[in-house]
Write an enzyme that holds these catalytic residues in place. Structure first.
Site, short mmCIF file in Angstrom:
data_model
loop_
_atom_site.label_atom_id
_atom_site.label_comp_id
_atom_site.label_asym_id
_atom_site.label_seq_id
_atom_site.Cartn_x
_atom_site.Cartn_y
_atom_site.Cartn_z
CG ASN A 37 -0.75 -0.25 2.48
OD1 ASN A 37 -0.24 -1.30 2.84
ND2 ASN A 37 -0.99 0.72 3.33
CG ASP A 38 -0.03 4.08 2.88
OD1 ASP A 38 -0.99 3.56 2.30
OD2 ASP A 38 -0.09 4.50 4.05
CG PHE A 97 1.21 1.10 10.43
CD1 PHE A 97 1.40 -0.25 10.20
CD2 PHE A 97 -0.05 1.51 10.86
CE1 PHE A 97 0.37 -1.18 10.38
CE2 PHE A 97 -1.09 0.61 11.04
CZ PHE A 97 -0.88 -0.74 10.81
C1 FRU Z 1 -2.89 4.50 4.91
C2 FRU Z 1 -2.51 3.72 6.14
C3 FRU Z 1 -1.63 4.52 7.08
C4 FRU Z 1 -0.89 3.47 7.83
C5 FRU Z 1 -0.71 2.40 6.78
C6 FRU Z 1 -0.76 1.00 7.30
O1 FRU Z 1 -3.24 3.70 3.83
O2 FRU Z 1 -3.68 3.27 6.82
O3 FRU Z 1 -2.33 5.43 7.90
O4 FRU Z 1 0.32 3.91 8.33
O5 FRU Z 1 -1.73 2.59 5.82
O6 FRU Z 1 -0.44 0.11 6.28
#
Ligand code: FRU
Length: 492
Positions: A37-38, A97
């Site tokens: 993800n991010d 995270f």
């Molecule tokens: C955004 C999020 C962040 C977090 C991460 C966890 O997509 O929820 O706030 O740090 O992804 O994977």
């Protein structure tokens, strides 16, 4: 190296061999394997661009978060690097995270959210979020002894220790500053932004609450970024649980920007109203860097957090957007693909002043097809209601990019794209009235399309997991118009 990190590295190296390059996007970043993800830690270290990302290598769904890693010399071609962080300590055992990175004192330093399980007897176990650091040489990273360096109890009273994450840090006048997303514990959980400072990036002090939703811009503010652009200061956040507002915001998660001014001495920030960064279905949690040649570049996660589309059987999930150069025009954020992308353009096919009428039905042009291209279409005319560019098409499947002239609305619609689980098949944006003229640049890379209208004044990104043999492109309209096309093939 911890056994968790070693295991992740061995696993990703093994799996990557099983995934043929031709089954991946050609010029967009994807993880070696598993879930991404991010974007995290987007930074320049020793003259190279580094990009980390939220990563769960063992599955194409979320799991305990690691930091995946890659680097690039030109922001287009990415070299995969071994996994950088694994959840392997007491204070981050529930996940590493999102966070950011900087070059400092010859080291590459990372500031990330460490998620830990609170073990208090007789209480339900809670997952606390704090901020921790690691330092490295561009490949190997070590977590600091005194982690976590920013803890939830440094926040004023009334903030939730469970929603305190995604630090963005930078240096200014010999000091470090960090903004971190947080949320009020009581009431309806307003999203807020906390500012911290530090002389050495290790010993941090709470400064103030820099900004807040005030009930108008969602709850938890995820993934903040805060940076100068031209004469303005920009704040980017990705709020959760926003209310729908016309075509500007969708219900749920959005990524938004504010323009404003930041008084660095008084640490005061004044800003205007939020606006959406990208109006497509798949865009979230972007980060930016400032390059040595003075550009500000943004990259985002090209996926909706709540609409999972990865096809069955795929061994990776998650695509980053193309990095985009940012600028401001009339207070709006403009985004264009990084200029380095032009070095990858292949065969050019061009048509000018093609007359198109509703009676033509589907109009195809020689050499205009494929699933990997950089194409610009310009439309002119005042006698048409709508123009549609169809992508990723075959006899059954197709995705529409449609401009409706009278309403000034631009839509992407993939409901015929063959993605049965898609819960959000269509999104629209206001592009305004423009005397029938519109310029649309489409960057297609197998499983996604990024659309930039009028040199990046409006952007829209969407995943298109239509099988790759659906590679036709055609045009249709209601009424009569003329259009031009310039298409460059991109590497497959
Ligand atoms: C955004 C999020 C962040 C977090 C991460 C966890 O997509 O929820 O706030 O740090 O992804 O994977």
């Amino acid at each position: 190296m911890s056994k968790e990190l070693q295991k992740a590295r061995e696993y990703e190296a093994e799996m990557e061999k099983k995934i043929p390059q031709r089954t991946r996007p050609a010029f967009h970043m994807t993880p070696a394997t598993g879930w991404m993800n991010d974007p995290n830690g987007f930074s320049i270290y020793r003259g190279e661009y580094h990009l980390f990302y939220q990563y769960h290598p063992y599955d194409v769904h979320r799991g305990p978060m690691h930091w995946g890693h890659c680097k690039s010399k030109d922001l287009v071609k990415w070299e995969r690097m071994p996994c950088a962080l694994a959840p392997d300590t007491e204070y981050d055992g529930q996940g590493c995270f999102s966070g950011t990175a900087l070059e400092y004192g010859g080291k590459h330093i990372l500031l990330y959210t460490s998620v830990m399980e609170e073990l208090s007897k007789g209480q339900p176990h809670r997952l606390l979020q704090n901020q921790s650091m690691a330092a490295g040489d561009g490949e190997e990273y070590e977590k600091l002894e005194n982690n976590p360096v920013i803890t939830g109890d440094m926040l004023p009273e009334g903030y939730s220790p469970l929603d305190f994450r995604d630090p963005k840090f930078w240096m200014e006048g010999g000091h470090f500053f960090a903004v971190v997303g947080c949320q009020l514990e009581k009431g309806d959980g307003d999203g807020q932004l906390a500012l911290f400072s530090s002389p050495d990036a290790q010993c941090w002090k709470f400064e103030k609450i820099l900004d807040q939703s005030g009930g108008k811009c969602g709850k938890m503010w995820e993934c903040p970024d805060f940076f100068p652009l031209g004469n303005e200061q920009i704040l980017i956040v990705s709020p959760q649980f926003m209310e729908e507002d016309g075509l500007e915001f969708v219900k749920g998660s959005n990524s938004v920007y504010f323009t404003g001014t930041f008084d660095k001495d008084r640490l005061e920030w004044h800003r205007g109203q939020p606006r959406r960064i990208d109006y497509g279905m798949d865009f979230y949690a972007p980060q930016t860097i400032g390059t040595e040649d003075g550009r500000r570049i943004l990259i985002g996660w090209m996926q909706d957090a709540e609409n999972y589309l990865t096809p069955e059987g795929m061994l990776w999930s998650g695509i980053m957007t193309i990095p985009r150069e940012l600028s401001l025009k009339g207070g709006r954020l403009m985004q264009v693909p990084v200029r380095e992308l032009e070095n990858y353009r292949g065969r050019r096919v061009c048509f000018t002043d093609v007359a198109l009428s509703g009676a033509d039905g589907e109009r195809r042009l020689d050499g205009i097809r494929g699933r990997s291209f950089d194409m610009t279409v310009e439309i002119m005319g005042e006698n048409y209601n709508s123009f549609t560019l169809w992508l990723a098409a075959d006899d059954i499947r197709k995705t529409a990019l449609r401009y409706e002239r009278k309403d000034g609305i631009f839509t992407i619609d993939r409901k015929l794209g063959g993605m049965p689980k898609d819960r959000v098949p269509k999104r629209s944006m206001h592009v305004g009235h423009r005397e029938g003229k519109i310029k649309i640049r489409v960057l297609m890379d197998k499983f996604s399309a990024e659309v930039f209208v009028d040199d990046g004044l409006y952007a829209m990104s969407a995943l298109i997991y239509t099988p790759l043999d659906a590679d036709e492109v055609f045009f249709s309209c209601e009424g009569e118009l003329a259009f031009s096309v310039e298409k460059y093939a991109m590497p497959e």
